[in-house]
Scaffold this active site. Sequence first.
Site, mmCIF file in Angstrom:
data_model
loop_
_atom_site.group_PDB
_atom_site.id
_atom_site.type_symbol
_atom_site.label_atom_id
_atom_site.label_comp_id
_atom_site.label_asym_id
_atom_site.label_seq_id
_atom_site.Cartn_x
_atom_site.Cartn_y
_atom_site.Cartn_z
ATOM 1 N N ASP A 80 45.510 26.227 33.770
ATOM 2 C CA ASP A 80 46.030 27.565 34.028
ATOM 3 C C ASP A 80 45.667 28.477 32.862
ATOM 4 O OD1 ASP A 80 47.352 29.677 35.228
ATOM 5 O OD2 ASP A 80 49.369 28.899 34.886
ATOM 6 N N LYS A 81 45.936 29.759 33.045
ATOM 7 C CA LYS A 81 45.712 30.786 32.031
ATOM 8 C C LYS A 81 46.925 31.701 32.004
ATOM 9 C CE LYS A 81 44.457 35.398 32.007
ATOM 10 N NZ LYS A 81 45.079 36.458 32.869
ATOM 11 N N HIS A 82 47.243 32.217 30.820
ATOM 12 C CA HIS A 82 48.355 33.161 30.695
ATOM 13 C C HIS A 82 47.917 34.343 29.849
ATOM 14 C CE1 HIS A 82 52.461 34.676 30.301
ATOM 15 N NE2 HIS A 82 52.155 34.925 29.043
ATOM 16 N N SER A 83 48.320 35.546 30.257
ATOM 17 C CA SER A 83 48.037 36.755 29.493
ATOM 18 C C SER A 83 49.330 37.336 28.961
ATOM 19 C CB SER A 83 47.341 37.797 30.379
ATOM 20 O OG SER A 83 47.265 39.046 29.718
ATOM 21 N N THR A 120 51.064 40.566 37.983
ATOM 22 C CA THR A 120 50.239 39.941 39.018
ATOM 23 C C THR A 120 50.986 39.830 40.338
ATOM 24 O OG1 THR A 120 48.983 38.714 37.361
ATOM 25 C CG2 THR A 120 48.938 37.857 39.611
ATOM 26 N N ARG A 168 68.190 37.943 25.284
ATOM 27 C CA ARG A 168 67.274 38.522 24.292
ATOM 28 C C ARG A 168 66.947 39.962 24.635
ATOM 29 N NH1 ARG A 168 62.323 35.255 24.902
ATOM 30 N NH2 ARG A 168 61.447 36.674 23.322
ATOM 31 N N SER A 183 59.307 30.822 25.332
ATOM 32 C CA SER A 183 59.487 31.421 26.652
ATOM 33 C C SER A 183 58.222 31.280 27.491
ATOM 34 C CB SER A 183 59.862 32.897 26.505
ATOM 35 O OG SER A 183 60.013 33.509 27.765
ATOM 36 N N LYS A 187 57.543 27.549 30.677
ATOM 37 C CA LYS A 187 57.205 27.646 32.101
ATOM 38 C C LYS A 187 55.877 26.961 32.395
ATOM 39 C CE LYS A 187 57.791 32.203 31.993
ATOM 40 N NZ LYS A 187 58.593 32.502 30.804
ATOM 41 N N LYS A 188 54.934 27.054 31.458
ATOM 42 C CA LYS A 188 53.633 26.417 31.661
ATOM 43 C C LYS A 188 53.753 24.896 31.588
ATOM 44 C CE LYS A 188 51.444 30.258 32.245
ATOM 45 N NZ LYS A 188 50.955 30.600 33.604
#
Length: 435
Positions: A80-83, A120, A168, A183, A187-188
């Site tokens: 996967d990828k996260h931005s 997204t 937070r 955080s 999730k990943k």
Amino acid sequence: MIPQEIIRRKRNGEELGPADINSFIAALAAGHLSEGQIGAFAMAVWFKGMSRAETVALTLAMANSGDRLQWADIDRPVADKHSTGGVGDNVSLMLAPITAACGLAVPMISGRGLGHTGGTLDKLESIPGYRITPDAHLFHKVVKEAGCAIIGQTGTLAPADGRLYAVRDVTATVDSIPLITASILSKKLAAGLQTLVLDVKVGNGAFMADRTQAEILAQSLVEVANGAGVKTSALITDMNQPLADAAGNAVEMRNCLDFLAGGKADTRLQTVVLAFAAEMLVKSGIVASSDEAEGMARRALSSGRAAEIFARMVSMLGGPADLIEKPDKYLARAPVKKPVPASRAGWLSACDVRGIGVSVIDLGGGRRHPQDRIDHRVGFSELLPLGTRVSAGEPIAVVHAADEAAAERAAAALAAHYRITEEKPEQTPVISARI
């Protein structure tokens, strides 16, 4: 476990062990802590920080606070990828099907817009019928059969993160590197990934406007993810101008379909998409070199295979089967389109990207409050890249608005967000570092 003792020790700058962190997060997830205790813990971490070992323990504890997905029956590398978020950043929409076409399984759990940045999930919801929260069985089926699925976080994945983040958000502790790291990664990790690539944005349209802070965050994310057992790397990318030539929801979805059809060659957006595809393919062991991986990604695009996978994912998740062939039938259009004229002749030399993102929200394309409904039709398209020479009155973008008044306001705002100079600006590389 006595919560106030853990809070006191962290407040005093002591290092917490995994057992302390696990106990505190388990109590948080079970609803046994007050908001005051959660806020005090977050503030103690904000002031005193966490060691790398503590951040790994916090990330794992939050990942283990709910379900963890399993992909044992899928014989592909799971990646996967996260931005960290930006304006016109629709990379995930194209990256998932491209890398799936190259042999990866991509269970992509994405988010909604946050602040001035687009989300997204909001873009995908411009597709009629698309289910962003399928049940676990359908999610697994789509990843296995289509190769990728882009969905939203369910309440059973890393639920401790949801409660901690909510506190937070109202206690001025969002911008803590250890808490941001935990955080994002919890999730990943809960998604059962084997490899992960991170897009850490820097610039006036990013949450990290300072290059040094972006590098610190990227280093933290990479070290903690690798420490938690997921092969991870990060690219630092520029967010001093919108990444795509569109900003909004349906307009970015059209941009995605155009990209998958080969219509965005030689753009900054293509550079980023192909770079992340190559990073994911090499990191997962599909190929050995970045050049080979980029060539494979280009072939997935040019052959139409990536578009086919995107279409199958959309159809399996409830969207129209012929979206690729008939986008105008399904993607709603705003009733008013208005060109934004350049205020003078010269070079587009700089822009306020955060301001552009806020202008999308003002049009109705984002949320001021969590309960707000989004107008998926609105936004900007045909945004010219910085370094473009323009004549006075030449369009630098097109506004998509719900009415004439909104279009007028947005056009004036967008024009004010750009600086036009007599001298050509230096070009900034879209990818500045790999960590």
